[in-house]
Design a protein around this motif. Structure first.
Motif, PDB file in Angstrom:
ATOM      1  N   ARG A  69      -1.486  -5.819  -8.453  1.00 54.60           N
ATOM      2  CA  ARG A  69      -2.378  -4.903  -7.722  1.00 54.60           C
ATOM      3  C   ARG A  69      -1.824  -3.487  -7.724  1.00 54.60           C
ATOM      4  O   ARG A  69      -2.582  -2.515  -7.856  1.00 54.60           O
ATOM      5  CB  ARG A  69      -2.561  -5.393  -6.282  1.00 54.60           C
ATOM      6  CG  ARG A  69      -3.489  -4.508  -5.452  1.00 54.60           C
ATOM      7  CD  ARG A  69      -4.045  -5.248  -4.272  1.00 54.60           C
ATOM      8  NE  ARG A  69      -3.086  -5.473  -3.221  1.00 54.60           N
ATOM      9  CZ  ARG A  69      -2.835  -4.595  -2.240  1.00 54.60           C
ATOM     10  NH1 ARG A  69      -3.470  -3.424  -2.222  1.00 54.60           N
ATOM     11  NH2 ARG A  69      -1.969  -4.880  -1.290  1.00 54.60           N
ATOM     12  N   ALA A  71      -4.987  -5.937 -15.623  1.00 57.74           N
ATOM     13  CA  ALA A  71      -4.759  -4.964 -14.554  1.00 57.74           C
ATOM     14  C   ALA A  71      -4.593  -3.545 -15.092  1.00 57.74           C
ATOM     15  O   ALA A  71      -4.470  -2.600 -14.306  1.00 57.74           O
ATOM     16  CB  ALA A  71      -3.529  -5.356 -13.745  1.00 57.74           C
ATOM     17  N   GLU A  84      -2.476  -2.050 -11.153  1.00 56.43           N
ATOM     18  CA  GLU A  84      -3.879  -1.661 -11.287  1.00 56.43           C
ATOM     19  C   GLU A  84      -4.146  -0.314 -10.619  1.00 56.43           C
ATOM     20  O   GLU A  84      -4.862   0.545 -11.162  1.00 56.43           O
ATOM     21  CB  GLU A  84      -4.770  -2.743 -10.674  1.00 56.43           C
ATOM     22  CG  GLU A  84      -6.257  -2.550 -10.923  1.00 56.43           C
ATOM     23  CD  GLU A  84      -7.071  -3.748 -10.490  1.00 56.43           C
ATOM     24  OE1 GLU A  84      -8.175  -3.934 -11.017  1.00 56.43           O
ATOM     25  OE2 GLU A  84      -6.600  -4.514  -9.618  1.00 56.43           O
ATOM     26  N   ALA A  85      -3.551  -0.101  -9.456  1.00 53.76           N
ATOM     27  CA  ALA A  85      -3.745   1.161  -8.734  1.00 53.76           C
ATOM     28  C   ALA A  85      -3.112   2.323  -9.487  1.00 53.76           C
ATOM     29  O   ALA A  85      -3.673   3.426  -9.533  1.00 53.76           O
ATOM     30  CB  ALA A  85      -3.150   1.057  -7.334  1.00 53.76           C
ATOM     31  N   THR A  91       1.337 -11.310  -7.667  1.00 50.99           N
ATOM     32  CA  THR A  91      -0.055 -10.843  -7.575  1.00 50.99           C
ATOM     33  C   THR A  91      -0.112  -9.458  -6.944  1.00 50.99           C
ATOM     34  O   THR A  91      -0.897  -8.598  -7.367  1.00 50.99           O
ATOM     35  CB  THR A  91      -0.897 -11.837  -6.746  1.00 50.99           C
ATOM     36  OG1 THR A  91      -0.874 -13.110  -7.396  1.00 50.99           O
ATOM     37  CG2 THR A  91      -2.339 -11.361  -6.626  1.00 50.99           C
ATOM     38  N   ASP A  92       0.721  -9.215  -5.948  1.00 53.53           N
ATOM     39  CA  ASP A  92       0.798  -7.880  -5.346  1.00 53.53           C
ATOM     40  C   ASP A  92       1.269  -6.851  -6.369  1.00 53.53           C
ATOM     41  O   ASP A  92       0.781  -5.721  -6.409  1.00 53.53           O
ATOM     42  CB  ASP A  92       1.761  -7.884  -4.156  1.00 53.53           C
ATOM     43  CG  ASP A  92       1.249  -8.679  -2.973  1.00 53.53           C
ATOM     44  OD1 ASP A  92       0.027  -8.659  -2.726  1.00 53.53           O
ATOM     45  OD2 ASP A  92       2.074  -9.322  -2.290  1.00 53.53           O
ATOM     46  N   ASP A 116      -2.732 -11.318 -17.468  1.00 53.72           N
ATOM     47  CA  ASP A 116      -3.090 -10.710 -16.185  1.00 53.72           C
ATOM     48  C   ASP A 116      -2.614  -9.263 -16.098  1.00 53.72           C
ATOM     49  O   ASP A 116      -3.280  -8.423 -15.479  1.00 53.72           O
ATOM     50  CB  ASP A 116      -2.497 -11.542 -15.041  1.00 53.72           C
ATOM     51  CG  ASP A 116      -3.163 -12.912 -14.921  1.00 53.72           C
ATOM     52  OD1 ASP A 116      -4.192 -13.129 -15.593  1.00 53.72           O
ATOM     53  OD2 ASP A 116      -2.632 -13.757 -14.177  1.00 53.72           O
ATOM     54  N   ASP A 156       0.821  -1.214   0.000  1.00 50.82           N
ATOM     55  CA  ASP A 156       0.000   0.000   0.000  1.00 50.82           C
ATOM     56  C   ASP A 156       0.854   1.263   0.000  1.00 50.82           C
ATOM     57  O   ASP A 156       0.507   2.261  -0.653  1.00 50.82           O
ATOM     58  CB  ASP A 156      -0.939   0.002   1.209  1.00 50.82           C
ATOM     59  CG  ASP A 156      -2.072  -1.001   1.073  1.00 50.82           C
ATOM     60  OD1 ASP A 156      -2.352  -1.430  -0.063  1.00 50.82           O
ATOM     61  OD2 ASP A 156      -2.675  -1.372   2.099  1.00 50.82           O
TER      62      ASP A 156
END
Length: 264
Positions: free
Chosen positions: A82, A118, A85-86, A78-79, A114, A30
């Protein structure tokens, strides 16, 4: 936005594009997203999202330190997706910077699928040459992803032509021989390499390895289509007292560099 559109936008403004790198997962997933978003808000045009890997062949000690911490914290591919994508949700192009082994293990077609899902724009593969593997380029083409390969001062004209023919989006020109890291001076070979590369392609040519301040960014922006900055951003996170201070420091550097690529 694609990388091509980002470069076209910068060209229309009479400047080079600013490309900024940070590894996904440092200090946390994050917090890496927060730092990347801050870079974009402060003027970075294209983001490189680093995929943490245990054997970073061309990365210097600064990036290695952050990548090792991200891996120890459990950051996965996978992180990374993510994070992409953000970043893509902001409208800025997000390209993954990854060594070939993690992509091969994930599966070239699966990763291309993938990453496209994303919202990613493409992949920079620093240790993969177009003639070394026959799975990545077709997979990337199938999903409309950029394939960004590296050229170096040691590359022959024939090698440069072969490499740029396989590139999409842009070409990554390394300004010096060696690992990543900020330097007092950007290699003198960079301008010559850009000229040789442009003789083989109409794609934008971005120069990286060693840029750490606005003066160097201005120097490279005078002859290249893009200026790539990595270790200097990572250093800001490593040196920060806490994650919030790191995000603020990254944003300050991005603003400084964005001013540099706009200098006439």
């Amino acid at each position: 936005m694609t990388t091509s559109v980002a470069f076209e936008k910068a060209r229309a403004e009479g400047r080079a594009a600013l490309v900024g790198y940070l590894p996904a997962g440092y200090p946390s997933v994050d917090e890496s997203i927060a730092a990347l978003r801050a870079m974009i808000d402060a003027g970075v045009d294209i983001v490189e999202v680093g995929l943490p890997y245990s054997d970073p062949l061309i990365d210097g000690p600064v990036i290695q330190t952050a990548v090792d911490a991200a891996l120890r914290a459990g950051t996965t591919t996978t992180d990374v997706l993510r994070v992409v994508e953000a970043v893509a949700a902001t409208g800025a192009p997000a390209v993954v910077m990854s060594y070939w082994n993690p992509l091969d293990r994930y599966g070239a077609r699966a990763f291309a699928r993938d990453l496209a899902a994303a919202g990613g724009s493409g992949v920079i593969t620093p240790d993969l040459t177009p003639d070394a593997d026959d799975s990545w380029v077709p997979a990337a083409r199938e999903h409309g992803l950029d394939t960004v390969f590296l050229v170096a001062p040691s590359s022959t004209d024939e090698r440069i032509a072969m490499t740029t023919a396989a590139c999409r989006g842009f070409v990554y020109a390394t300004s010096v021989m060696g690992v990543t890291g900020t330097r007092e001076q950007v290699g003198d070979a960079a301008a010559g390499l850009v000229e040789r590369t442009r003789a083989t392609t109409e794609l934008p040519v971005a120069v990286g390895l060693g840029v750490s301040n606005a003066v160097q960014a201005t120097e490279i922006a005078a002859f290249a289509d893009g200026v790539v900055v990595g270790s200097a951003f990572v250093r800001r996170l490593l040196d920060a007292a806490d994650p919030a201070a790191g995000v603020a420091s990254v944003a300050a550097l991005a603003a400084d560099l964005a001013g540099g690529v706009r200098e006439r």
